[in-house]
Design an enzyme around this catalytic site. Sequence first.
Site, PDB file in Angstrom:
ATOM      1  N   LYS A  81     -22.280  -7.488  45.426  1.00 24.89           N
ATOM      2  CA  LYS A  81     -22.584  -7.882  43.437  1.00 24.89           C
ATOM      3  C   LYS A  81     -21.735  -7.156  42.349  1.00 24.89           C
ATOM      4  O   LYS A  81     -21.244  -6.546  43.135  1.00 24.89           O
ATOM      5  CB  LYS A  81     -23.979  -7.886  43.586  1.00 24.89           C
ATOM      6  CG  LYS A  81     -24.897  -8.243  42.033  1.00 24.89           C
ATOM      7  CD  LYS A  81     -26.432  -7.222  42.222  1.00 24.89           C
ATOM      8  CE  LYS A  81     -27.229  -8.138  40.703  1.00 24.89           C
ATOM      9  NZ  LYS A  81     -27.878  -7.315  40.813  1.00 24.89           N
ATOM     10  N   SER A 156     -31.916 -10.617  39.100  1.00 23.99           N
ATOM     11  CA  SER A 156     -29.921 -11.105  39.132  1.00 23.99           C
ATOM     12  C   SER A 156     -28.908 -11.027  40.125  1.00 23.99           C
ATOM     13  O   SER A 156     -28.445 -11.571  39.553  1.00 23.99           O
ATOM     14  CB  SER A 156     -29.802  -9.534  38.288  1.00 23.99           C
ATOM     15  OG  SER A 156     -29.816  -8.468  38.711  1.00 23.99           O
ATOM     16  N   SER A 180     -34.661  -7.591  41.542  1.00 23.76           N
ATOM     17  CA  SER A 180     -33.463  -8.369  41.724  1.00 23.76           C
ATOM     18  C   SER A 180     -32.631  -8.181  42.925  1.00 23.76           C
ATOM     19  O   SER A 180     -31.636 -10.035  43.028  1.00 23.76           O
ATOM     20  CB  SER A 180     -32.501  -8.010  40.546  1.00 23.76           C
ATOM     21  OG  SER A 180     -32.403  -8.356  39.235  1.00 23.76           O
TER      22      SER A 180
HETATM   23  N1  GLN Z   1     -35.147  -9.299  36.551  1.00 18.88           N
HETATM   24  C1  GLN Z   1     -35.496  -8.197  35.954  1.00 18.88           C
HETATM   25  C2  GLN Z   1     -35.074  -8.039  34.518  1.00 18.88           C
HETATM   26  O1  GLN Z   1     -34.112  -8.609  34.184  1.00 18.88           O
HETATM   27  C3  GLN Z   1     -35.059  -6.923  37.363  1.00 18.88           C
HETATM   28  C4  GLN Z   1     -33.856  -7.272  36.880  1.00 18.88           C
HETATM   29  C5  GLN Z   1     -33.277  -6.582  38.858  1.00 18.88           C
HETATM   30  O2  GLN Z   1     -34.326  -5.786  39.230  1.00 18.88           O
HETATM   31  N2  GLN Z   1     -31.514  -5.666  38.089  1.00 18.88           N
HETATM   32  O3  GLN Z   1     -35.160  -6.921  34.186  1.00 18.88           O
END
Ligand code: GLN
Length: 491
Positions: A81, A156, A180
């Site tokens: 990532k 994400s 994410s």
């Molecule tokens: N979707 C969540 C956010 O927007 C979690 C994102 C993540 O785990 N990095 O913050």
Amino acid sequence: MILALYEKTAHELQELLHNKEVKAVEIFDSIIERIGQVEPKVHSYITLAEEQARAAAQKVDDKLAKGEKLPPLAGIPVAIKDNISTGGIRTTCASKILENYIPPYDAAVIEQFKANQLIIIGKTNLDEFAMGSSTENSGLFITRNPWDLEAVPGGSSGGSAAAVRADETILAVGSDTGGSIRQPASYCGIVGLKPTYGRVSRYGLVAFASSLDQIGPLTKDVTDCALFLQAIAKYDPRDSTSVDFPVPDYLQEMKKGVKGLKIGLAQEYLGEGISEPVKKVIFEAAKVFQSLGAEVVDVSLPYTEYALSTYYIIAPAEASSNLARYDGVRYGYRTGERVPDSVALFMKTRKEGFGPEVKRRIMVGTYALSSGYYDAYYLKAQKVRTLIREDFNKAFQSCDLILTPTAPSPAFKIGSKTKDPLEMYQEDICTLACNMAGIPGISIPGGFAQGMPVGIQLLGPAFKEETLLRAAYGFEQATEFHKERPTAVNS
Ligand code: GLN
């Protein structure tokens, strides 16, 4: 059916390498060819590290030829990532502000990959700075779901999940602040694990919300997940939240069987907001666990309903502080305009470099931390967080694990939730509490709804990843969902 090399799991390839039936360079070539075929449809990668990867694969082959004994994952391709620092390889966080940033050092997990001789294929797309649930917030481009090219891969870590399911890598690593890793794993039909807070070093992970961030594996099956976790679970004094706690033999623990495990079902995760087909998958999964000898019990997590509002105070507050470092002075993007003073330089640079969601979080977070509001928002949220953690402590007195949906519905269509940020935030209602409590969670393929994969989530007590893997492996052995292949990407 004979599988191509790129379609295999890490443990299958490991055996072939060990028996000298295949070379690491052949695996690498197979992955690169596959990327050439499907990447124009999926768009998983921001950067490919082809040359370094080929050289690393050749090195593994040379050592194998000399008869050296290598670590279990030597020669296996891994995608990273793009919010994890790779020395000498561009690390963008999918943000314009870091578009040309090349870190001078490797993150702790990258050091582990190199020590274990994995082959780093490239860097995958994400929501800008990991803020989002669909990878549509990437400041560079969007990634598509291998099962339906018009649907999101989740986020994400959407690039990592899509790359694994589209067979553009064998393993991938992601980060999970509120879901994410698990939510994109669910949307793409693969395995994703968020380890306990403190289990894997975050040294070199670009910080989003430091009290929640964890790094973890995205894989094709549970065995690969166990092997991968083994390679990265390690105490690291450079991450002050890293915990020096013994690391069990996950592969061995995983095989202990489901019999005798107590699995909790919580009504709070099966009510309003969860779609009917997803609920059905959970009830079916509970039956599978029962048939394998687990006992299914009811548990209650009454503070779950506050998880979303609490998370969206804590995460933005920490993000607003962490992202203060992007000022156009030390590194990253700097505005091209002539500015009168340094304040104007910061403002212009940040205005031009950050995307809308990142700006929204910085504004919400700065507000929540500002004097006069701190007690009402951030401090209060921290108190609610303690209640959420206590909910889990109580529940784990009567069960070993809790079974929940990973996401309220299967992957949605691109563009369908971008207008209303609250609607997008709802995608995380099943995954957030786990980060808030610091406990581990895994998502594994649990079924299908309208042709799209649906993940099931297992949550366990802190540092009990082995129990998660044990239940997950038992379930996987008894079902075929993880073997299904997406047609969209292959047609
Ligand atoms: N979707 C969540 C956010 O927007 C979690 C994102 C993540 O785990 N990095 O913050």
